[in-house]
Design an enzyme around this catalytic site. Structure first.
Site, short mmCIF file in Angstrom:
data_model
loop_
_atom_site.label_atom_id
_atom_site.label_comp_id
_atom_site.label_asym_id
_atom_site.label_seq_id
_atom_site.Cartn_x
_atom_site.Cartn_y
_atom_site.Cartn_z
CG ASP A 72 -0.20 -0.10 2.55
OD1 ASP A 72 0.75 -0.90 2.64
OD2 ASP A 72 -0.55 0.63 3.49
CD GLU A 136 3.95 0.40 7.32
OE1 GLU A 136 4.58 0.67 8.36
OE2 GLU A 136 3.60 1.29 6.50
#
Lengths: 407, 407
Positions: A72, A136
């Site tokens: 991400d 994350e």
């Protein structure tokens, strides 16, 4: 692998929009890449459109080195201010621009390519587990999920490919002198702009809610002031935090708590029936997250013995501190690999921020971790970039570390 | 004056929409009424569309009795829920419905009519000053203005026509038993549903603002936590408030402080650079508002000696406590007048709320004050009402008090 292919893999990843979600397009891209190179993979679904990826090479070694990065990226924020757009990678004067170039598709691509090259190297004798995670940036949710499922249990060492450099030596000096990077070495001037982290603090985010009973302020005794009760807890908590200064880490320093938000009441004439506060504690291995949380819950339980107190502890996140022994073989190997690549020493420092390693370490405290990746402090900014050279050189560093680790 | 005219004056006032403003339409109405009866008036402008009114009769007595009421009303809130609309007075089963029937156009009309009837009474020997104020409901601004201009200086006694009764004896019992009305008498059962107030607490509303310096929560020492500093003040303030329990009033009890609002921070990861809290203190004559405010400012000045502290005291309002000696002639006269009118004793109690008297007493502490008016606890509610009988009987009470006062 040819340089041009290495660059085009990074470009491909930058084009894939994985802003706080949608990570399966990165997982699928990497799976296809690994398939082409005969590397075994496993997709681990997190939720709708969100997919972690595990890839492994196994040469029968007695230990496992992990490579990890997240799929991400953070939001581009002001899209207008990007010179070339956030998802449109551009190579200009040795820099590659785009969201995630630093944090951390360069690290992720670098580790994936390293895996492929190690797999093709008939002399390589090690076992590598590559882990690409979802989410994350918001809650380390992929790493949390994988840790709970046991994926960290057999790791002995781990490279987290998060950005660990700065864009220039003066910036590094500024960061160190301002205390934004904590340096164990007394003399940073002998180092360049490349660094890796051997440690970072953990964190606990929690909310305390206090419930009371509303009343008109002319008759406060008819109510229960939730705010007063919350501050009673605040004061107890402050006394407790003071006891934590007895614990200290040589690289990370002390446990560092901050009360960052408090809200209560909306009418001047009304005794507030609700109050809440947010607390963030940066933690060190010497006093771990679970011990802290237990202590706080005990303080609350004691206060709640009063019939007028109704306090509630709500854990929002608990990310463990990461600390690798400064004298460990893994750190020595990392230092050597940096020196051979850059012909200059590299700082190994404690970083202020957290990484997925918090989750893996919680599941398996014995992993030696370094955070080392080509990105720099342009992470999360507009016109984020990575140096092309750094990206390519980190693949060499990763290979060196892996080879030395299994020598 | 004929009963029908008395009722139509009240109806006229209810129709005049003076919701937190626009009071000049009431002032002009009353001026015209007094003009017709040869009573001297003075309009005192507050601001655009807001007008106080003074009306006086002077028979050369050596003291002055004040009559006061406010021209504004609170908002009708849910207009749909009013059976007949808030500004459409209806007489049903002995009740008059409409916004301000209780609080306090019935009291204002009653006092105005009393003034007219006393003026026509050749036997009346007293001096009366009638004061109609703007903006009592929000800040007592008219009374504040008039007090500053000296209009309270020559008053010896004052009747504030605010609602002082309940709608039924059971409601009165409930209010007293719940502690919502503080009663000096141990036995309220011998009293009816009529009461007047001889005292009410004052109040101080203030805000404390704390300014610090933002920083990322990973580096709290790079910032100054405005919330922590505010709670440092909160704790000092709490110690200080504890010392005030040494002061007590026989009717009003003790100084009663409440912290009702606190807000700070909006990001979990950021050390807050601003925090503020609202405090409301209900005050008693034994420790007056100005002394309290001075003490608080001193605490702040001391804390601000630290270079990391930046606290600010912001006074929002300061309304003085009102207390009339229970054994004074004026209170005896009030009791007699109630007994003669209702053939039953009337409670004289301390009221939780405040009135314009706070402002007049601040300017002239020697005024004997009673709060006595036909309204009831339907004030500020939907379908507010006053008993027609109460409205008419209070005119008789007011006349009795005035006549006895100047006997």
């Amino acid at each position: 692998m040819e340089k041009s292919e290495k660059l085009s893999i990074l470009d491909d990843l930058i084009k894939l929009k994985t802003v706080n979600g949608n990570e399966e397009i990165v997982a699928n891209y990497l799976k296809e890449l690994f398939d082409k190179h005969d590397i075994k993979t496993e997709l681990v679904k997190n939720s709708e459109n969100r997919m972690n990826l595990i890839a492994s090479i196994n040469n029968g070694a007695d230990k496992v080195l992990g490579f990890t990065g997240h799929e991400d990226v953070v939001a581009p924020v002001n899209e207008d201010e990007w010179n070339y757009g956030p998802f449109n990678p551009k190579h200009i004067d040795g820099k590659i621009f785009g969201r995630g170039t630093s944090d951390m598709k360069s690290g992720l691509a670098g580790l994936a390519i390293t895996l492929i090259e190690l797999n093709e190297d008939k002399d390589f004798k090690g076992n590598i587990q590559f882990i690409a995670t979802v989410g994350e940036e918001i809650g380390e949710i992929g790493a949390k999920q994988l840790s709970a499922a046991g994926y960290a249990d057999h790791l002995n060492a781990l490279i987290v490919g998060e950005p660990s450099n700065t864009s220039s030596k003066p910036v590094m000096d500024k960061l160190t002198h301002s205390g934004l990077i904590q340096i164990p070495s007394p003399n940073p001037t002998e180092y360049g702009r490349h660094a890796f982290f051997c440690a970072h603090k953990g964190s606990i985010d929690y909310k305390i809610k206090s419930r009371g009973k509303a009343a008109h302020s002319s008759m406060p005794e008819a109510g229960i002031n939730a705010l007063d009760n919350l501050i009673t807890f605040y004061n107890k908590q402050k006394e407790y935090f003071a006891t934590l200064t007895a614990y200290s880490d040589d690289v990370l320093g002390k446990t560092s708590p901050s009360v960052t938000i408090m809200n209560s009441g909306d009418q001047e004439n009304t005794i507030p029936d609700f109050a809440e506060m947010n607390v963030k504690i940066r933690t060190i291995p010497e006093y771990n997250n679970d011990k802290l949380i237990d202590d706080l819950k005990e303080i609350i339980a004691k206060l709640n013995e009063s019939p007028r107190m109704s306090l509630e502890f709500e854990e929002k996140s608990s990310n463990w501190p990461v600390k690798t022994d400064m004298t460990s073989d893994f750190l020595k190997i990392a230092h050597q690999s940096y020196e051979e690549t850059f012909e200059q020493g590299a700082l190994s420092v404690g970083a202020p921020g957290g990484t997925d390693a918090s989750q893996f370490i919680k599941a398996n405290p014995d992993i030696d971790v370094i955070v080392a990746g080509p990105g720099n402090e342009s992470a999360h900014q507009v016109n984020e970039f990575v140096f092309e050279d750094d990206y390519l050189q980190y693949i060499e560093i990763y290979k060196k570390i892996a080879n030395k680790y299994f020598e």
